[in-house]
Motif scaffolding. Sequence first.
Motif, PDB file in Angstrom:
ATOM      1  N   LYS A   7     -26.121 -22.568  23.362  1.00 33.90           N
ATOM      2  CA  LYS A   7     -25.845 -23.176  22.515  1.00 33.90           C
ATOM      3  C   LYS A   7     -25.019 -22.406  21.145  1.00 33.90           C
ATOM      4  CE  LYS A   7     -28.337 -27.644  22.799  1.00 33.90           C
ATOM      5  NZ  LYS A   7     -29.121 -28.685  22.104  1.00 33.90           N
ATOM      6  N   ALA A   8     -25.681 -21.406  21.068  1.00 31.69           N
ATOM      7  CA  ALA A   8     -25.125 -20.217  19.927  1.00 31.69           C
ATOM      8  C   ALA A   8     -23.887 -19.665  20.613  1.00 31.69           C
ATOM      9  CB  ALA A   8     -26.018 -19.390  19.655  1.00 31.69           C
ATOM     10  N   GLU A   9     -23.794 -19.655  22.169  1.00 32.11           N
ATOM     11  CA  GLU A   9     -22.876 -18.632  22.690  1.00 32.11           C
ATOM     12  C   GLU A   9     -21.687 -19.658  23.286  1.00 32.11           C
ATOM     13  OE1 GLU A   9     -22.481 -15.496  22.418  1.00 32.11           O
ATOM     14  OE2 GLU A   9     -24.495 -15.296  21.362  1.00 32.11           O
ATOM     15  N   VAL A  14     -16.219 -20.732  25.521  1.00 38.41           N
ATOM     16  CA  VAL A  14     -15.225 -21.668  25.586  1.00 38.41           C
ATOM     17  C   VAL A  14     -13.959 -21.152  25.257  1.00 38.41           C
ATOM     18  CG1 VAL A  14     -14.191 -23.659  24.394  1.00 38.41           C
ATOM     19  CG2 VAL A  14     -16.528 -23.929  25.218  1.00 38.41           C
ATOM     20  N   LEU A  15     -13.922 -19.966  24.036  1.00 39.28           N
ATOM     21  CA  LEU A  15     -12.944 -19.396  23.701  1.00 39.28           C
ATOM     22  C   LEU A  15     -12.459 -18.064  24.867  1.00 39.28           C
ATOM     23  CD1 LEU A  15     -13.578 -18.396  19.919  1.00 39.28           C
ATOM     24  CD2 LEU A  15     -11.742 -19.514  20.918  1.00 39.28           C
ATOM     25  N   GLU A  55     -15.028 -13.918  16.303  1.00 38.77           N
ATOM     26  CA  GLU A  55     -16.323 -14.240  16.662  1.00 38.77           C
ATOM     27  C   GLU A  55     -17.268 -13.354  16.942  1.00 38.77           C
ATOM     28  OE1 GLU A  55     -19.311 -17.181  17.473  1.00 38.77           O
ATOM     29  OE2 GLU A  55     -17.516 -17.435  16.595  1.00 38.77           O
ATOM     30  N   TYR A  56     -16.489 -12.218  17.849  1.00 40.71           N
ATOM     31  CA  TYR A  56     -17.099 -10.931  18.087  1.00 40.71           C
ATOM     32  C   TYR A  56     -17.691 -10.034  16.849  1.00 40.71           C
ATOM     33  CZ  TYR A  56     -17.723  -6.346  19.844  1.00 40.71           C
ATOM     34  OH  TYR A  56     -18.388  -5.097  20.123  1.00 40.71           O
ATOM     35  N   THR A  65     -24.151 -12.245  27.753  1.00 43.65           N
ATOM     36  CA  THR A  65     -23.176 -12.994  27.305  1.00 43.65           C
ATOM     37  C   THR A  65     -21.743 -12.385  27.673  1.00 43.65           C
ATOM     38  OG1 THR A  65     -24.382 -13.881  25.446  1.00 43.65           O
ATOM     39  CG2 THR A  65     -22.141 -14.214  25.465  1.00 43.65           C
ATOM     40  N   PRO A  66     -21.471 -10.831  27.536  1.00 38.81           N
ATOM     41  CA  PRO A  66     -20.146 -10.430  27.695  1.00 38.81           C
ATOM     42  C   PRO A  66     -19.968 -10.620  29.343  1.00 38.81           C
ATOM     43  CG  PRO A  66     -21.471  -8.750  26.407  1.00 38.81           C
ATOM     44  CD  PRO A  66     -22.329  -9.643  26.764  1.00 38.81           C
ATOM     45  N   ALA A  67     -21.057 -10.287  30.026  1.00 42.06           N
ATOM     46  CA  ALA A  67     -20.683 -10.752  31.690  1.00 42.06           C
ATOM     47  C   ALA A  67     -20.040 -12.049  31.940  1.00 42.06           C
ATOM     48  CB  ALA A  67     -21.540 -10.433  32.475  1.00 42.06           C
TER      49      ALA A  67
END
Length: 125
Positions: A7-9, A14-15, A55-56, A65-67
Amino acid sequence: MNKEQIKAERKTLVLSLLAGLCGNATLAVFTSSAVAFSVFPVIAFALAVYCLYQEYLSKPMAEGTPAIAFACFLVGAFGYSAFLRAQLPDMGSNFLSLMICLGLLFWVAIKLGIMNPKAESEAQA
């Protein structure tokens, strides 16, 4: 990744999807004569990349998350390519774009735990 991290990511993912979609649209606007010129994909791409960068900077990304974000970026890019080729058949087949897009979506769903029945039963309990 657990449900709270997902939920946080979600905003980052989406971006990333939007940046891939708008990036490929911008590339198509500048390179393809079959696509009419519009400044809106360029503006949307710049805003999506800017928001993704902000956001980053605001919070660190969770492990993995990056992958997943890069996979979402590629889903957006290949998805727009498949849509454009379906709309304009003279550009070629969209089969490869669709297969890559579906494969990446399947991988993202597995990584996020959407396709894992154990995660759903544990969340309900």
